[in-house]
Design a protein around this motif. Structure first.
Motif, PDB file in Angstrom:
ATOM      1  N   GLY A  72      -7.853  -1.808  -7.349  1.00  0.00           N
ATOM      2  CA  GLY A  72      -7.699  -2.465  -6.045  1.00  0.00           C
ATOM      3  C   GLY A  72      -6.374  -2.117  -5.398  1.00  0.00           C
ATOM      4  O   GLY A  72      -6.276  -1.976  -4.168  1.00  0.00           O
ATOM      5  N   ASP A  73      -5.341  -1.983  -6.214  1.00  0.00           N
ATOM      6  CA  ASP A  73      -4.033  -1.586  -5.692  1.00  0.00           C
ATOM      7  C   ASP A  73      -4.139  -0.217  -5.023  1.00  0.00           C
ATOM      8  O   ASP A  73      -3.692  -0.020  -3.891  1.00  0.00           O
ATOM      9  N   ILE A  74      -4.775   0.694  -5.709  1.00  0.00           N
ATOM     10  CA  ILE A  74      -4.850   2.079  -5.217  1.00  0.00           C
ATOM     11  C   ILE A  74      -5.795   2.176  -4.013  1.00  0.00           C
ATOM     12  O   ILE A  74      -5.454   2.744  -2.970  1.00  0.00           O
ATOM     13  N   LEU A  92      -7.338 -10.827  -1.229  1.00  0.00           N
ATOM     14  CA  LEU A  92      -8.226 -10.347  -0.173  1.00  0.00           C
ATOM     15  C   LEU A  92      -7.444  -9.434   0.762  1.00  0.00           C
ATOM     16  O   LEU A  92      -6.433  -9.847   1.337  1.00  0.00           O
ATOM     17  N   ARG A  93      -7.915  -8.213   0.900  1.00  0.00           N
ATOM     18  CA  ARG A  93      -7.211  -7.216   1.714  1.00  0.00           C
ATOM     19  C   ARG A  93      -8.166  -6.633   2.766  1.00  0.00           C
ATOM     20  O   ARG A  93      -8.874  -5.661   2.479  1.00  0.00           O
ATOM     21  N   PRO A  94      -8.203  -7.220   3.938  1.00  0.00           N
ATOM     22  CA  PRO A  94      -9.120  -6.709   4.960  1.00  0.00           C
ATOM     23  C   PRO A  94      -8.583  -5.430   5.613  1.00  0.00           C
ATOM     24  O   PRO A  94      -7.411  -5.352   5.955  1.00  0.00           O
ATOM     25  N   PRO A 154       1.956  -8.878   3.378  1.00  0.00           N
ATOM     26  CA  PRO A 154       1.461  -7.554   3.768  1.00  0.00           C
ATOM     27  C   PRO A 154       1.221  -6.742   2.503  1.00  0.00           C
ATOM     28  O   PRO A 154       1.868  -6.991   1.490  1.00  0.00           O
ATOM     29  N   ILE A 155       0.316  -5.763   2.548  1.00  0.00           N
ATOM     30  CA  ILE A 155       0.054  -5.009   1.308  1.00  0.00           C
ATOM     31  C   ILE A 155       1.121  -3.954   1.047  1.00  0.00           C
ATOM     32  O   ILE A 155       1.208  -3.414  -0.035  1.00  0.00           O
ATOM     33  N   HIS A 156       1.930  -3.658   2.070  1.00  0.00           N
ATOM     34  CA  HIS A 156       2.941  -2.609   1.870  1.00  0.00           C
ATOM     35  C   HIS A 156       4.131  -3.154   1.095  1.00  0.00           C
ATOM     36  O   HIS A 156       4.263  -4.359   0.884  1.00  0.00           O
ATOM     37  N   SER A 199      -6.779  -0.064  -1.911  1.00  0.00           N
ATOM     38  CA  SER A 199      -6.373  -0.738  -0.666  1.00  0.00           C
ATOM     39  C   SER A 199      -5.323   0.083   0.091  1.00  0.00           C
ATOM     40  O   SER A 199      -5.273   0.040   1.317  1.00  0.00           O
ATOM     41  N   ASP A 200      -4.510   0.838  -0.610  1.00  0.00           N
ATOM     42  CA  ASP A 200      -3.589   1.731   0.108  1.00  0.00           C
ATOM     43  C   ASP A 200      -4.375   2.819   0.845  1.00  0.00           C
ATOM     44  O   ASP A 200      -4.046   3.174   1.987  1.00  0.00           O
ATOM     45  N   THR A 201      -5.411   3.329   0.224  1.00  0.00           N
ATOM     46  CA  THR A 201      -6.252   4.323   0.902  1.00  0.00           C
ATOM     47  C   THR A 201      -6.920   3.698   2.126  1.00  0.00           C
ATOM     48  O   THR A 201      -6.915   4.275   3.218  1.00  0.00           O
TER      49      THR A 201
HETATM   50 MG    MG Z   1       0.142  -1.695  -3.820  1.00  0.00          MG
END
Ligand code: MG
Ligand code: IPM
Length: 356
Positions: free
Chosen positions: A244-246, A107-109, A275-277, A248-250
């Motif tokens: 989802g990886d791509i 989950l990436r809010p 963290p997603i980073h 969520s960075d956007t």
């Molecule tokens: Mg990533």
């Protein structure tokens, strides 16, 4: 007797240790305010594990995390280990870790802070009020599919999803949507890929069980464009591992900085909060990393794994106050920043604003 939770800590590589230290600082303050205790146990993963014990994911780490109430994770990887064979690289350790822990739902809010409206590269009217939850499938898809290989002349990977895997992540997305704006956008590439056709058909079938939720479908290329054109149209986005990886960075840049986005990886066993980073080798040791994504990951941990809602709210309120007072790390510092602060100063200020 006050409640005690066992937290497994994986600091990892690069800026991992710097940002995790700030999250622990804040957790220690909030737990003492709210009358519970946190017992931390540190484990190795990634490059530091390779250097110390010769492999990216020691068994001790898996056992320790399984034996804890939740895992707080920093970041792994760096140029030093990039030339190793793929299965020995830090990233392989992380993927094996996610797979072993069965954390299929990531989950990436991406939520905009009003105070940071100017930090985004997009116009204020486009991003005001953005509140997106990216639900990324995390232990399937092309990251894990077989066969895979590279003989120097030909290389290949396989994108595979079973219906059960799609149903499992789909249910999660619909359930999350029920507690939000009741809209799910399923992102795929069904105009080209068989695996996406099954994804789309399964989501449509599943949506019959959630009549209160509106389901739409979008191709991933269009979704990347729509996220930047009009991000407010999204509530919950559900998608496979690589999309989802791509995306969520956007989404992170829509709300200002990749240094802001937390995540929760959940499944049947211990959940992982990270963290997603990544490990950001270029800024490691400079004291400029933004610890907010990690502190927000700790907030998700308090809320989802420990049920300490009050503590979670206290941290969130503090972060908002800190931003309102104009404290900024470099990545979010624009013309309205009053004080540019270091990683550890940001942790200190957020801690000091707790309960104020
Ligand atoms: Mg990533
Ligand atoms: C992420 C990261 C990882 C991923 C890397 C480090 C393997 O980019 O968590 O988004 O691709 O999942």
């Amino acid at each position: 007797m006050s409640k005690n939770y066992k937290i497994s800590i994986i600091k990892g590589d690069g800026i991992g240790p710097e940002i995790i230290d700030e999250a622990i600082k804040v957790l220690d303050i909030v737990s003492s305010c709210c009358g519970f205790t946190l017992e931390y146990e540190e484990y190795l993963m990634g490059g530091i594990a390779i250097d110390t014990v010769g492999k990216p994911l020691p068994q001790e780490t898996i056992d320790g995390v399984l034996n804890s109430d939740a895992c707080l994770f920093g970041a792994i990887g760096g140029a030093k280990w990039d030339t190793l064979p793929r299965e020995l690289r830090p990233e392989s350790g992380l993927l094996k870790f996610r797979e072993t822990m069965g954390v299929y739902a990531n989950l990436r809010p991406a939520v905009i802070y009003d105070e940071l409206i100017n930090a985004s590269s997009l116009k204020p009217e486009i991003i005001e009020g953005v509140d997106i939850m990216v639900v990324r499938e995390l232990i399937g898809g092309i990251y894990f599919g077989n066969p895979r290989g590279n003989n120097g002349q030909k290389a290949y990977n396989t994108m595979v999803y079973t219906k059960d895997e799609i149903l499992r992540i789909g249910k999660k997305a619909f359930e999350i949507a029920i507690s939000r704006d009741k809209r799910v956008c399923s992102v795929d590439k069904a105009n080209v890929l068989e695996v996406s056709q099954l994804w789309r058909d399964t989501m449509t079938e599943l949506s019959a069980s959630y009549p209160e939720v509106e389901l739409t479908h979008m191709y991933v290329d269009n979704a990347a464009m729509q996220l930047v054109r009009n991000p407010k149209q999204f509530d919950v986005i559900v998608t496979g591992n690589i999309f989802g990886d791509i995306l969520s960075d956007t989404a992170s840049m829509v709300v200002g900085s990749i240094g802001l986005l937390p995540s929760a990886s959940t499944g049947e066993k211990t959940a992982i909060y990270e963290p997603i980073h990544g490990s950001a080798p270029d800024i490691t040791g400079l004291g400029i990393a933004n610890p907010i994504a990690t502190i927000q990951s700790a907030v998700m941990m308090l809320r989802y794994s420990l049920g300490e809602e009050e503590a979670a709210n206290m941290i969130e309120t503090s972060i908002k106050k800190v931003l309102k007072e104009g404290y900024r790390t470099q990545d979010i510092a624009v013309f309205d920043a009053k004080h540019i602060v270091s990683t550890s100063e940001m942790g200190d200020i957020i801690s000091s604003f707790i309960g104020k």
